[in-house]
Motif scaffolding. Structure first.
Motif: not given
Length: 193
Positions: A6-7, A10-11, A13, A15, A116
């Motif tokens: 998940a970390l 999140s880094l 993806m 924003i 990305w």
């Protein structure tokens, strides 16, 4: 493992940043407004007040010309990775939000995404771009609104000038007909006779 995954996601993806500008349309009060007693009552919140001025501003904000100007200024064809202005306008519409708030203010919100695997400076650019596009929308609204008001005033002046000249011509024509009538009927003093 799930936390690390998940970390990692999140880094990398994209924003999405959203910047909003809020503007207050001019307040036009009319004592003859049929809804004024309702709007002053406790039930006034159920009857939103939108004036012609507000609707005109929204029409300008949603106009194709304003979108095209923003796309060209901020090079959004490259940002969206599309081939032509038509596809870019279609994609850009999904990132522009124009809404009338309960208080009667107009909110213009712009979304701008990072790619990305983006570096930190791309996040800063996305924040800055969303704010700049939102502010550009408000600036262009002011420019276009002034232009339309000036054109409207010019058209009204031309219309009034034409009506004035027509009225003068009609009065001169009526005066000539009155003189001809007095001459044909040998009228000395029209009021006395």
């Amino acid at each position: 493992v799930i936390t690390l995954f998940a970390l990692l996601i999140s880094l990398i993806m994209p924003i999405t940043y959203r910047a909003s500008s809020l503007l207050m349309p001019p307040i036009i009060t009319s004592e003859m407004d049929i809804f004024s007693p309702i709007s002053d009552s406790p039930f006034g919140a159920f009857f939103p007040q939108t004036t012609d001025e507000t609707m005109g501003m929204i029409a300008i904000l949603k106009s194709r010309s304003l979108m095209t100007n923003a796309i060209n200024k901020f090079k959004l064809i490259d940002y969206y990775g599309l081939q032509n202005i038509e596809e870019t306008i279609s994609a850009f519409k999904d990132d522009v939000f124009i809404e009338v708030e309960e208080e009667g203010t107009i909110r213009v919100s712009i979304n701008y995404r990072t790619g990305w695997f983006h570096p930190e400076n791309e996040e800063k650019k996305a924040k800055r771009q969303s704010a700049e596009i939102a502010n550009y929308y408000i600036d262009q609204l002011d420019v276009l609104n002034k232009k339309f008001k000036t054109e409207e005033a010019s058209f009204q002046r031309i219309f009034i000038e034409k009506r004035y000249n027509q009225n003068i011509a009609d009065l001169n024509n009526a005066e000539e007909k009155l003189k001809e009538f007095e001459k044909n009927n040998k009228v000395i003093s029209f009021d006395d006779q």
